[in-house]
Design a protein around this motif. Structure first.
Motif, PDB file in Angstrom:
ATOM      1  N   ASP A  67     -11.977 -52.533  44.098  1.00  0.00           N
ATOM      2  CA  ASP A  67     -11.859 -51.619  42.975  1.00  0.00           C
ATOM      3  C   ASP A  67     -12.650 -50.349  43.271  1.00  0.00           C
ATOM      4  O   ASP A  67     -13.286 -50.218  44.321  1.00  0.00           O
ATOM      5  CB  ASP A  67     -12.367 -52.279  41.688  1.00  0.00           C
ATOM      6  N   CYS A  68     -12.589 -49.398  42.345  1.00  0.00           N
ATOM      7  CA  CYS A  68     -13.336 -48.151  42.498  1.00  0.00           C
ATOM      8  C   CYS A  68     -14.582 -48.248  41.611  1.00  0.00           C
ATOM      9  O   CYS A  68     -14.556 -47.883  40.430  1.00  0.00           O
ATOM     10  CB  CYS A  68     -12.472 -46.946  42.112  1.00  0.00           C
ATOM     11  N   SER A  69     -15.657 -48.777  42.188  1.00  0.00           N
ATOM     12  CA  SER A  69     -16.888 -48.991  41.430  1.00  0.00           C
ATOM     13  C   SER A  69     -17.813 -47.793  41.469  1.00  0.00           C
ATOM     14  O   SER A  69     -18.831 -47.776  40.770  1.00  0.00           O
ATOM     15  CB  SER A  69     -17.623 -50.227  41.967  1.00  0.00           C
ATOM     16  N   ASP A  70     -17.468 -46.774  42.280  1.00  0.00           N
ATOM     17  CA  ASP A  70     -18.346 -45.610  42.403  1.00  0.00           C
ATOM     18  C   ASP A  70     -18.113 -44.566  41.317  1.00  0.00           C
ATOM     19  O   ASP A  70     -18.860 -43.602  41.226  1.00  0.00           O
ATOM     20  CB  ASP A  70     -18.165 -44.947  43.780  1.00  0.00           C
TER      21      ASP A  70
ATOM     22  N   ASN B  73     -17.456 -43.383  37.211  1.00  0.00           N
ATOM     23  CA  ASN B  73     -17.995 -43.746  35.910  1.00  0.00           C
ATOM     24  C   ASN B  73     -16.985 -43.396  34.819  1.00  0.00           C
ATOM     25  O   ASN B  73     -16.667 -42.220  34.631  1.00  0.00           O
ATOM     26  CB  ASN B  73     -19.311 -43.012  35.664  1.00  0.00           C
TER      27      ASN B  73
ATOM     28  N   PRO C  75     -16.354 -47.576  36.023  1.00  0.00           N
ATOM     29  CA  PRO C  75     -15.632 -48.177  37.158  1.00  0.00           C
ATOM     30  C   PRO C  75     -14.172 -48.421  36.806  1.00  0.00           C
ATOM     31  O   PRO C  75     -13.829 -48.709  35.658  1.00  0.00           O
ATOM     32  CB  PRO C  75     -16.394 -49.488  37.400  1.00  0.00           C
ATOM     33  N   ARG C  76     -13.321 -48.305  37.828  1.00  0.00           N
ATOM     34  CA  ARG C  76     -11.878 -48.467  37.617  1.00  0.00           C
ATOM     35  C   ARG C  76     -11.341 -49.604  38.474  1.00  0.00           C
ATOM     36  O   ARG C  76     -11.831 -49.852  39.582  1.00  0.00           O
ATOM     37  CB  ARG C  76     -11.134 -47.165  37.960  1.00  0.00           C
ATOM     38  N   LYS C  77     -10.331 -50.277  37.952  1.00  0.00           N
ATOM     39  CA  LYS C  77      -9.670 -51.343  38.691  1.00  0.00           C
ATOM     40  C   LYS C  77      -8.664 -50.756  39.673  1.00  0.00           C
ATOM     41  O   LYS C  77      -8.163 -49.654  39.497  1.00  0.00           O
ATOM     42  CB  LYS C  77      -8.947 -52.293  37.721  1.00  0.00           C
ATOM     43  N   ASN C  78      -8.371 -51.543  40.713  1.00  0.00           N
ATOM     44  CA  ASN C  78      -7.378 -51.106  41.686  1.00  0.00           C
ATOM     45  C   ASN C  78      -6.027 -50.917  41.010  1.00  0.00           C
ATOM     46  O   ASN C  78      -5.563 -51.771  40.253  1.00  0.00           O
ATOM     47  CB  ASN C  78      -7.258 -52.132  42.814  1.00  0.00           C
TER      48      ASN C  78
ATOM     49  N   CYS D  26      -6.907 -45.201  41.297  1.00  0.00           N
ATOM     50  CA  CYS D  26      -7.708 -46.030  42.195  1.00  0.00           C
ATOM     51  C   CYS D  26      -6.769 -46.807  43.098  1.00  0.00           C
ATOM     52  O   CYS D  26      -5.972 -47.628  42.630  1.00  0.00           O
ATOM     53  CB  CYS D  26      -8.592 -46.981  41.395  1.00  0.00           C
TER      54      CYS D  26
ATOM     55  N   GLY E   8      -9.841 -49.104  46.427  1.00  0.00           N
ATOM     56  CA  GLY E   8     -11.218 -48.661  46.446  1.00  0.00           C
ATOM     57  C   GLY E   8     -11.413 -47.168  46.625  1.00  0.00           C
ATOM     58  O   GLY E   8     -12.540 -46.689  46.619  1.00  0.00           O
TER      59      GLY E   8
END
Length: 302
Positions: free
Chosen positions: A79-82, A84, A86-89, A103, A106
């Motif tokens: 996922d895209c945890s960086d 704000n 965080p977003r899901k794939n 996203c 990642g």
């Protein structure tokens, strides 16, 4: 080579793994010179020695190299945890009116307005650039203008004809009501002095009746506007209408349906968006965008 040993009685034993993964054992009398173990040529020399056919050999057990046969584990898609928050794939979101972020494995990718192709207008007019409701991504639309001056009319599809009967008749009327828009022209008889002869436009939209006409004020033809039978003085606007004027003309704009009506007393123009009204109008302005020549006597009111 699996091993290279001697039995202490003068016989040497060499074991190899062949191309079929089988262990082959070769025995021979040991040479008086010790067998070098660092080069392939010395090993070949040992194998070229005559083999003793009757020697019984006991092959030491061979321990196979341990290999892992476990089923590979499935790696979760990142996922895209960086960002704000965080977003899901696979998740998409608006960063502003003109860009969309997505996203993907990642990584955040940014996309803007898609490319658009200019259409070829059936009425021969030039295309105009129109923006979406958010004011960001543009698209192209054909100019659909109906106009009239005196008794001469030009329809949405560019055809011209003359019609100057003293009556009221539809210029624009929806075949299937979608936006509650109707535009009527009213030709009045000239007054007794034969010096003042005008046409009035009646625009009906939703619950509004807008009348654009001329009155003789101090001996001068003056443009006036009525909204629901009450005279208003442009500039004027509300949540649905926008009216502006000069000494020469009155401009009515209906932003919700991108419609503009310009009235000059003895002439008018009506600009409708093809994307909203295409194929759904009738009256003296014709149907857009088809190449139809309107019947001058179509849809008279009286």
């Amino acid at each position: 080579m699996v091993y290279n040993v001697t039995d202490g009685l003068g016989w040497c034993y060499v074991a190899y793994c062949n191309a079929s993964c089988k262990v082959e054992v070769h025995s021979s009398s040991c040479p008086t010179t010790p067998i070098p173990s660092t080069t392939a040529s010395s090993t070949t020399a040992v194998l070229s020695t005559t083999t003793k056919p009757t020697v019984s050999t006991s092959v030491p057990p061979i321990t196979p190299t341990s290999t892992s046969t476990s089923t590979p584990s499935t790696t979760p898609t990142p996922d895209c945890s960086d960002v704000n928050p965080p977003r899901k794939n696979g998740e998409s979101w608006k960063t502003d009116n003109c860009t969309t972020a997505t996203c993907i494995n990642g990584t955040v990718t940014i996309s803007t307005c898609p490319p658009v192709q200019q259409p070829i207008c059936a009425n021969g007019r030039q295309v105009v650039e129109v923006y979406d409701d958010d004011g960001c991504c543009p698209h192209y639309d054909c100019q659909c203008v109906c106009s009239g001056i005196g008794g001469s009319h030009t329809t949405f599809d560019g055809k011209t004809y003359s019609f100057s009967k003293n009556c009221s008749y539809y210029l624009v009327k929806e075949i299937i009501t979608k936006y509650n828009l109707t535009i009527i022209v009213n030709y009045n008889d000239c007054d007794s002095s034969d010096t003042f002869c005008s046409q009035a436009l009646i625009v009906i939209y939703k619950s509004y009746m807008i009348v654009l006409t001329q009155l003789m004020i101090s001996g001068k033809a003056t443009n006036v506007v009525y909204v629901n039978q009450k005279q208003i003085y442009p500039a004027y606007s509300n949540s649905d209408l926008r009216l502006t004027s000069t000494d020469m003309l009155i401009r009515l704009e209906i932003p919700e349906i991108s419609t503009t009506v310009v009235y000059r007393g003895t002439s008018f123009s009506i600009d409708l968006p093809n994307s909203l009204f295409g194929g759904n109008t009738e009256g003296q302005c014709g149907e857009l965008p088809d190449h139809l020549t309107p019947d001058p006597y179509l849809n008279p009111i009286q």
